[in-house]
Write a protein that holds these residues in place. Structure first.
Motif, PDB file in Angstrom:
ATOM      1  N   GLU A  26      28.375  89.305  34.866  1.00  0.00           N
ATOM      2  CA  GLU A  26      27.318  88.842  36.146  1.00  0.00           C
ATOM      3  C   GLU A  26      26.642  88.447  36.643  1.00  0.00           C
ATOM      4  O   GLU A  26      26.060  88.270  37.882  1.00  0.00           O
ATOM      5  CB  GLU A  26      27.280  87.926  34.043  1.00  0.00           C
ATOM      6  CG  GLU A  26      26.889  86.758  34.361  1.00  0.00           C
ATOM      7  CD  GLU A  26      28.399  86.740  32.557  1.00  0.00           C
ATOM      8  OE1 GLU A  26      27.728  86.232  32.015  1.00  0.00           O
ATOM      9  OE2 GLU A  26      29.033  88.276  33.046  1.00  0.00           O
ATOM     10  N   ASP A  27      28.087  87.477  37.836  1.00  0.00           N
ATOM     11  CA  ASP A  27      28.052  86.966  38.844  1.00  0.00           C
ATOM     12  C   ASP A  27      27.763  87.525  39.789  1.00  0.00           C
ATOM     13  O   ASP A  27      26.930  87.400  40.753  1.00  0.00           O
ATOM     14  CB  ASP A  27      28.808  85.848  39.153  1.00  0.00           C
ATOM     15  CG  ASP A  27      28.701  84.711  38.150  1.00  0.00           C
ATOM     16  OD1 ASP A  27      27.751  84.380  37.058  1.00  0.00           O
ATOM     17  OD2 ASP A  27      29.509  83.890  37.921  1.00  0.00           O
ATOM     18  N   PHE A  28      28.306  89.067  39.801  1.00  0.00           N
ATOM     19  CA  PHE A  28      28.685  89.922  40.968  1.00  0.00           C
ATOM     20  C   PHE A  28      27.392  91.093  41.261  1.00  0.00           C
ATOM     21  O   PHE A  28      26.774  91.234  40.820  1.00  0.00           O
ATOM     22  CB  PHE A  28      30.008  90.619  40.771  1.00  0.00           C
ATOM     23  CG  PHE A  28      31.536  89.481  40.758  1.00  0.00           C
ATOM     24  CD1 PHE A  28      31.466  89.541  41.973  1.00  0.00           C
ATOM     25  CD2 PHE A  28      32.080  89.855  39.950  1.00  0.00           C
ATOM     26  CE1 PHE A  28      32.401  88.726  42.050  1.00  0.00           C
ATOM     27  CE2 PHE A  28      32.637  89.025  39.953  1.00  0.00           C
ATOM     28  CZ  PHE A  28      33.590  88.901  40.844  1.00  0.00           C
ATOM     29  N   LYS A  29      26.971  91.065  42.426  1.00  0.00           N
ATOM     30  CA  LYS A  29      26.238  92.324  43.006  1.00  0.00           C
ATOM     31  C   LYS A  29      26.429  93.053  44.269  1.00  0.00           C
ATOM     32  O   LYS A  29      27.415  92.790  45.279  1.00  0.00           O
ATOM     33  CB  LYS A  29      24.863  91.202  43.397  1.00  0.00           C
ATOM     34  CG  LYS A  29      24.064  89.502  42.576  1.00  0.00           C
ATOM     35  CD  LYS A  29      23.280  90.630  41.455  1.00  0.00           C
ATOM     36  CE  LYS A  29      22.397  89.826  40.808  1.00  0.00           C
ATOM     37  NZ  LYS A  29      23.661  88.799  39.950  1.00  0.00           N
ATOM     38  N   PRO A  65      28.575  87.810  26.607  1.00  0.00           N
ATOM     39  CA  PRO A  65      28.601  89.394  26.537  1.00  0.00           C
ATOM     40  C   PRO A  65      27.292  89.378  27.080  1.00  0.00           C
ATOM     41  O   PRO A  65      26.780  90.488  27.205  1.00  0.00           O
ATOM     42  CB  PRO A  65      29.565  89.310  24.769  1.00  0.00           C
ATOM     43  CG  PRO A  65      30.213  88.365  25.157  1.00  0.00           C
ATOM     44  CD  PRO A  65      29.199  87.026  25.619  1.00  0.00           C
ATOM     45  N   ALA A  66      25.854  89.106  26.498  1.00  0.00           N
ATOM     46  CA  ALA A  66      25.067  89.272  26.346  1.00  0.00           C
ATOM     47  C   ALA A  66      23.780  89.818  27.039  1.00  0.00           C
ATOM     48  O   ALA A  66      22.976  89.925  26.970  1.00  0.00           O
ATOM     49  CB  ALA A  66      23.921  88.429  25.159  1.00  0.00           C
ATOM     50  N   ALA A  67      24.556  88.925  27.933  1.00  0.00           N
ATOM     51  CA  ALA A  67      23.660  88.905  29.283  1.00  0.00           C
ATOM     52  C   ALA A  67      23.658  90.245  29.990  1.00  0.00           C
ATOM     53  O   ALA A  67      24.415  91.163  30.006  1.00  0.00           O
ATOM     54  CB  ALA A  67      24.738  88.251  30.820  1.00  0.00           C
ATOM     55  N   ALA A  68      21.903  90.140  30.485  1.00  0.00           N
ATOM     56  CA  ALA A  68      21.985  91.787  30.835  1.00  0.00           C
ATOM     57  C   ALA A  68      22.196  92.051  32.152  1.00  0.00           C
ATOM     58  O   ALA A  68      22.591  90.845  32.922  1.00  0.00           O
ATOM     59  CB  ALA A  68      20.121  91.957  31.197  1.00  0.00           C
TER      60      ALA A  68
END
Length: 354
Positions: A13-16, A154-157
């Motif tokens: 979730e840290d990657f963009k 795991p719940a991070a959008a």
């Protein structure tokens, strides 16, 4: 209380998409690295083994093994890209640039090309393009790889999937022949083979015969040597909590073993110029014995060169399974259970001179 100064590395979730990353730390390579590379893999290619052989081809000295450059460049990216990886999945558009010599310093940058969360929401796949350059800013390696990375939560959008399209192969015109290289002084006897570019036929299969047993100490040394900090490779405690219950061998280690084994049959393939595609089909562990076989896919002329040709090769590596039976994909499209690596790449090879 001060905030911790340590880094846990990036989770999925840290990657963009579009994110640019400059990797620490630059690495100066030495003759010691070259010697350790031989100790780990047993590679015997003459151009990397002998200064005199390399000078006979117009180079200043023996360049470092192409796969050593591969390991160092990928190792630089691990703390930012794959320290929290589940597994490295594949490669595309790998292209080597100028040769690397002892004394050169390599630095690496990456750009995130794509992201796709897995259905279990516990991990996702990250696509990156990484570029290694020497101290003069000259490109030594450029490639795309994709890695499955754990999520922190795991719940991070996360954003919707963005999967990049990669080229199916590197064009022969894009392959880099080292500046100043001439085949006029090429010594087949010293190189270990009389077979040149013209001697290989499409569809020909080559059993590289020998096997190399991979010890735990080998892959542990390689992960440290290349400053590869991925936990799945070096942390035995963390490895116990994976579905395999132990550490995984670094995939590049298996590629180098396959390349070293390919000397028997492809000794005049003096440079790995590009990787078109590659898959780590199954994990490898300490104690496995690696065998390899290769299939000739395509010969190609190198534009502007009558002395050097390109040979497209597919190499399959298998664990604990000699390759005289050509383990690969069956008619059902599934791999033989022993297969651990499937690599499609271009080799540069001397042509017969008129």
């Amino acid at each position: 209380m001060s905030k911790s100064k340590t880094e846990a590395g990036n989770f999925f979730e840290d990657f963009k998409v579009g994110q640019e990353i400059r990797h620490a730390t630059p690495r100066t390579l030495t003759e010691g690295d070259a010697a350790l590379n031989v100790a780990l893999y047993g590679s015997r290619f003459a151009i990397n083994s002998s200064d005199e052989f390399a000078r006979g081809l117009g180079l200043p000295r023996a360049p470092l093994d192409d796969m050593l450059v591969f390991h160092v460049v990928i190792g630089k990216t691990v703390p930012d890209i794959s320290v929290n990886a589940v597994a490295n999945l594949g490669y595309a558009e790998f292209r080597w640039g100028v040769p690397v010599y002892p004394g050169d310093t390599l630095s690496v940058t990456s750009r995130v090309l794509g992201l796709r969360e897995n259905s279990n929401r516990a991990s996702g796949v990250v696509w990156v393009r990484s570029t290694g350059a020497n101290q003069r800013g000259e490109r030594v390696l450029d490639y795309i790889r994709w890695v499955m990375v754990h999520k922190r939560d795991p719940a991070a959008a996360v954003a919707g999937p963005a999967v990049p399209k990669t080229a199916t192969s590197v064009a022969p015109a894009a392959l880099v022949v080292p500046a100043g290289l001439s085949i006029k002084g090429y010594d087949d006897v010293a190189a270990g083979s009389s077979h040149r570019w013209e001697d290989y036929a499409v569809g020909e299969r080559i059993d590289h015969v020998s096997g190399i047993t991979l010890e735990e100490s080998d892959h542990m040394l390689s992960t440290r040597l290349y400053q590869n900090t991925a936990r799945v490779h070096f942390d035995a405690v963390a490895g116990k909590n994976t579905r395999f219950g132990r550490r995984l061998v670094y995939g590049g280690h298996v590629i180098s073993l396959a390349r070293a084994l390919s000397f028997n049959g492809l000794a005049n393939g003096f440079r790995v110029a590009a990787i078109n595609a590659g898959s780590h089909v199954a994990p490898t562990f300490g104690g496995d014995t690696i065998y390899a076989w290769s299939e000739i896919l395509e010969p190609a002329a190198v534009p502007g060169r009558s002395d050097v040709g390109a040979l497209r090769v597919r190499t399959i590596a298998a664990r604990d399974c000699p390759c005289d039976g050509w383990p690969g994909k069956g008619s059902d499209g599934k791999y033989h259970p022993a297969v651990v690596l499937d690599l499609d790449y271009w080799l540069l090879m001397p042509r017969r001179l008129a």
